[in-house]
Write a protein that holds these residues in place. Structure first.
Motif, PDB file in Angstrom:
ATOM      1  N   ARG A   4       1.194  -1.121  -0.037  1.00  0.00           N
ATOM      2  CA  ARG A   4       0.033  -0.313  -0.024  1.00  0.00           C
ATOM      3  C   ARG A   4       0.826   1.099   0.109  1.00  0.00           C
ATOM      4  NH1 ARG A   4      -0.209  -4.874   0.949  1.00  0.00           N
ATOM      5  NH2 ARG A   4      -1.593  -5.078   3.343  1.00  0.00           N
ATOM      6  N   SER A   5       0.543   2.031  -1.128  1.00  0.00           N
ATOM      7  CA  SER A   5       1.580   2.777  -1.027  1.00  0.00           C
ATOM      8  C   SER A   5       1.092   4.432  -0.446  1.00  0.00           C
ATOM      9  CB  SER A   5       2.054   3.586  -2.601  1.00  0.00           C
ATOM     10  OG  SER A   5       0.391   4.546  -2.844  1.00  0.00           O
ATOM     11  N   LYS A   6       1.681   5.438   0.104  1.00  0.00           N
ATOM     12  CA  LYS A   6       1.313   6.607   1.164  1.00  0.00           C
ATOM     13  C   LYS A   6      -0.196   6.930   0.587  1.00  0.00           C
ATOM     14  CE  LYS A   6       3.432  10.655   3.073  1.00  0.00           C
ATOM     15  NZ  LYS A   6       2.696  11.905   2.323  1.00  0.00           N
ATOM     16  N   GLU A   7       0.179   7.483  -1.242  1.00  0.00           N
ATOM     17  CA  GLU A   7      -0.699   7.981  -1.703  1.00  0.00           C
ATOM     18  C   GLU A   7      -1.860   7.213  -1.583  1.00  0.00           C
ATOM     19  OE1 GLU A   7      -2.541   8.724  -6.353  1.00  0.00           O
ATOM     20  OE2 GLU A   7      -0.751   8.438  -5.744  1.00  0.00           O
ATOM     21  N   THR A   8      -2.467   5.861  -1.676  1.00  0.00           N
ATOM     22  CA  THR A   8      -2.808   4.458  -1.479  1.00  0.00           C
ATOM     23  C   THR A   8      -3.886   4.218  -0.121  1.00  0.00           C
ATOM     24  OG1 THR A   8      -2.729   2.719  -3.034  1.00  0.00           O
ATOM     25  CG2 THR A   8      -4.235   2.267  -0.867  1.00  0.00           C
ATOM     26  N   LEU A   9      -2.920   4.879   0.937  1.00  0.00           N
ATOM     27  CA  LEU A   9      -2.921   5.158   2.330  1.00  0.00           C
ATOM     28  C   LEU A   9      -4.075   6.322   2.663  1.00  0.00           C
ATOM     29  CD1 LEU A   9      -0.175   3.110   4.470  1.00  0.00           C
ATOM     30  CD2 LEU A   9      -2.403   2.313   3.288  1.00  0.00           C
ATOM     31  N   GLU A  10      -3.636   7.188   2.225  1.00  0.00           N
ATOM     32  CA  GLU A  10      -3.689   8.574   2.855  1.00  0.00           C
ATOM     33  C   GLU A  10      -5.450   8.718   2.119  1.00  0.00           C
ATOM     34  OE1 GLU A  10      -1.113  10.737   0.405  1.00  0.00           O
ATOM     35  OE2 GLU A  10      -0.271  11.910   2.706  1.00  0.00           O
ATOM     36  N   THR A  11      -6.041   8.201   0.798  1.00  0.00           N
ATOM     37  CA  THR A  11      -6.890   7.619   0.624  1.00  0.00           C
ATOM     38  C   THR A  11      -8.010   7.099   1.227  1.00  0.00           C
ATOM     39  OG1 THR A  11      -6.184   8.000  -2.098  1.00  0.00           O
ATOM     40  CG2 THR A  11      -7.862   7.325  -2.176  1.00  0.00           C
ATOM     41  N   ASP A  24      -9.653  13.451  12.292  1.00  0.00           N
ATOM     42  CA  ASP A  24      -9.234  13.907  10.895  1.00  0.00           C
ATOM     43  C   ASP A  24      -7.972  14.243  11.794  1.00  0.00           C
ATOM     44  OD1 ASP A  24     -10.089  14.783  13.704  1.00  0.00           O
ATOM     45  OD2 ASP A  24      -9.957  16.638  12.943  1.00  0.00           O
ATOM     46  N   ARG A  25      -6.696  13.891  12.778  1.00  0.00           N
ATOM     47  CA  ARG A  25      -5.802  14.031  13.237  1.00  0.00           C
ATOM     48  C   ARG A  25      -4.917  13.050  12.592  1.00  0.00           C
ATOM     49  NH1 ARG A  25      -5.549  14.347  19.437  1.00  0.00           N
ATOM     50  NH2 ARG A  25      -3.377  15.568  18.323  1.00  0.00           N
ATOM     51  N   ILE A  26      -5.594  11.761  11.829  1.00  0.00           N
ATOM     52  CA  ILE A  26      -4.543  11.079  11.542  1.00  0.00           C
ATOM     53  C   ILE A  26      -3.916  11.112  10.484  1.00  0.00           C
ATOM     54  CG2 ILE A  26      -4.548   8.580  10.902  1.00  0.00           C
ATOM     55  CD1 ILE A  26      -7.786   7.720  12.917  1.00  0.00           C
ATOM     56  N   LYS A  27      -2.867  10.646  10.138  1.00  0.00           N
ATOM     57  CA  LYS A  27      -2.344  10.537   9.113  1.00  0.00           C
ATOM     58  C   LYS A  27      -1.148  10.085   9.129  1.00  0.00           C
ATOM     59  CE  LYS A  27       0.968  12.858  12.094  1.00  0.00           C
ATOM     60  NZ  LYS A  27       2.030  14.302  12.554  1.00  0.00           N
ATOM     61  N   VAL A  28      -0.669   9.748   7.195  1.00  0.00           N
ATOM     62  CA  VAL A  28       0.366   8.603   6.878  1.00  0.00           C
ATOM     63  C   VAL A  28       1.717   9.527   6.250  1.00  0.00           C
ATOM     64  CG1 VAL A  28       0.587   7.024   4.414  1.00  0.00           C
ATOM     65  CG2 VAL A  28      -1.847   7.744   5.929  1.00  0.00           C
ATOM     66  N   SER A  34      12.126  -1.972   2.690  1.00  0.00           N
ATOM     67  CA  SER A  34      13.454  -2.744   2.115  1.00  0.00           C
ATOM     68  C   SER A  34      13.733  -2.507   0.775  1.00  0.00           C
ATOM     69  CB  SER A  34      13.085  -4.017   2.669  1.00  0.00           C
ATOM     70  OG  SER A  34      12.197  -5.043   2.073  1.00  0.00           O
ATOM     71  N   ASP A  35      12.999  -2.518  -0.545  1.00  0.00           N
ATOM     72  CA  ASP A  35      13.338  -1.782  -1.151  1.00  0.00           C
ATOM     73  C   ASP A  35      12.998  -0.870  -2.322  1.00  0.00           C
ATOM     74  OD1 ASP A  35      10.724  -1.553  -1.856  1.00  0.00           O
ATOM     75  OD2 ASP A  35      10.338  -3.377  -3.681  1.00  0.00           O
ATOM     76  N   GLY A  36      12.748   0.305  -1.424  1.00  0.00           N
ATOM     77  CA  GLY A  36      12.938   1.495  -1.416  1.00  0.00           C
ATOM     78  C   GLY A  36      11.757   1.819  -2.082  1.00  0.00           C
ATOM     79  N   ALA A  37      10.721   0.967  -2.119  1.00  0.00           N
ATOM     80  CA  ALA A  37       8.850   1.155  -2.293  1.00  0.00           C
ATOM     81  C   ALA A  37       8.402   2.771  -1.392  1.00  0.00           C
ATOM     82  CB  ALA A  37       8.270   0.670  -1.771  1.00  0.00           C
ATOM     83  N   ASP A  38       7.604   3.016  -1.960  1.00  0.00           N
ATOM     84  CA  ASP A  38       7.222   3.959  -1.285  1.00  0.00           C
ATOM     85  C   ASP A  38       5.681   3.428  -0.424  1.00  0.00           C
ATOM     86  OD1 ASP A  38       5.388   6.189  -0.940  1.00  0.00           O
ATOM     87  OD2 ASP A  38       4.190   5.895  -2.580  1.00  0.00           O
ATOM     88  N   THR A  39       6.196   2.743   1.066  1.00  0.00           N
ATOM     89  CA  THR A  39       5.015   2.487   1.561  1.00  0.00           C
ATOM     90  C   THR A  39       5.107   3.285   2.426  1.00  0.00           C
ATOM     91  OG1 THR A  39       6.408   1.503   3.146  1.00  0.00           O
ATOM     92  CG2 THR A  39       5.984   0.280   1.706  1.00  0.00           C
ATOM     93  N   GLY A  40       3.605   3.700   3.474  1.00  0.00           N
ATOM     94  CA  GLY A  40       3.159   4.292   4.264  1.00  0.00           C
ATOM     95  C   GLY A  40       3.003   3.550   5.105  1.00  0.00           C
ATOM     96  N   LEU A  41       3.311   5.280   7.020  1.00  0.00           N
ATOM     97  CA  LEU A  41       2.736   4.533   7.285  1.00  0.00           C
ATOM     98  C   LEU A  41       1.689   4.997   8.096  1.00  0.00           C
ATOM     99  CD1 LEU A  41       4.389   2.748  10.661  1.00  0.00           C
ATOM    100  CD2 LEU A  41       5.269   4.840  11.086  1.00  0.00           C
ATOM    101  N   VAL A  42       1.104   4.527   9.038  1.00  0.00           N
ATOM    102  CA  VAL A  42      -0.111   5.122   9.570  1.00  0.00           C
ATOM    103  C   VAL A  42      -0.244   5.652  10.919  1.00  0.00           C
ATOM    104  CG1 VAL A  42      -3.017   4.808   9.955  1.00  0.00           C
ATOM    105  CG2 VAL A  42      -1.989   4.329   7.853  1.00  0.00           C
ATOM    106  N   ILE A  43      -0.270   7.385  10.838  1.00  0.00           N
ATOM    107  CA  ILE A  43       0.639   7.169  12.838  1.00  0.00           C
ATOM    108  C   ILE A  43      -1.449   8.023  13.399  1.00  0.00           C
ATOM    109  CG2 ILE A  43       1.320   9.236  14.497  1.00  0.00           C
ATOM    110  CD1 ILE A  43       3.109   6.750  12.924  1.00  0.00           C
ATOM    111  N   VAL A  44      -1.505   7.530  14.582  1.00  0.00           N
ATOM    112  CA  VAL A  44      -2.740   8.295  15.497  1.00  0.00           C
ATOM    113  C   VAL A  44      -2.429   8.908  16.538  1.00  0.00           C
ATOM    114  CG1 VAL A  44      -5.108   6.884  16.229  1.00  0.00           C
ATOM    115  CG2 VAL A  44      -3.833   5.853  13.987  1.00  0.00           C
TER     116      VAL A  44
END
Length: 113
Positions: A4-11, A24-28, A34-44
């Motif tokens: 899941r990319s950062k963009e997908t997770l933001e959506t 409303d304060r949750i963000k990505v 590990s392969d340099g992919a654009d993965t996201g981390l969801v912060i609550v």
């Protein structure tokens, strides 16, 4: 391998917020895979505690997610009203985690399709 990319997770987080009316304060934030992919981390972020919560898939390609509570150096001291507020925040976090798991089932990023 699908992720899941950062963009997908933001959506997904935006759709969750719109449907639920909470979080409303949750963000990505950016999390390099590990392969340099654009993965996201969801912060609550929690208003009523000195800990922070992050969510991420258990493994790339897995539908299961894990929730991590990051300790802070300060002790959280709450009154009953604040504790109810924290319980509500944790309920939203649990709902979001379940939502992300449901959205992850069978998901493939456009480059993975």
């Amino acid at each position: 391998m699908p992720f899941r990319s950062k963009e997908t997770l933001e959506t997904w987080v935006s759709e969750f917020h719109d449907a639920r009316g909470a979080g409303d304060r949750i963000k990505v934030i950016v999390q390099d895979g590990s392969d340099g992919a654009d993965t996201g981390l969801v912060i609550v972020p929690l208003e009523h505690a000195t800990i922070s919560i992050s969510m991420e898939p258990v493994e790339i390609g897995e539908a299961s997610w894990r929730v991590t509570f990051e300790p802070q150096p300060d002790t959280t001291i709450l009154n009953s009203h604040q504790l109810h507020g924290m319980a509500a925040e944790l309920a939203v976090a649990a709902e979001l985690c379940a939502y992300l798991e449901a959205r992850s089932v069978g998901h493939a990023e456009p480059d993975d399709a």
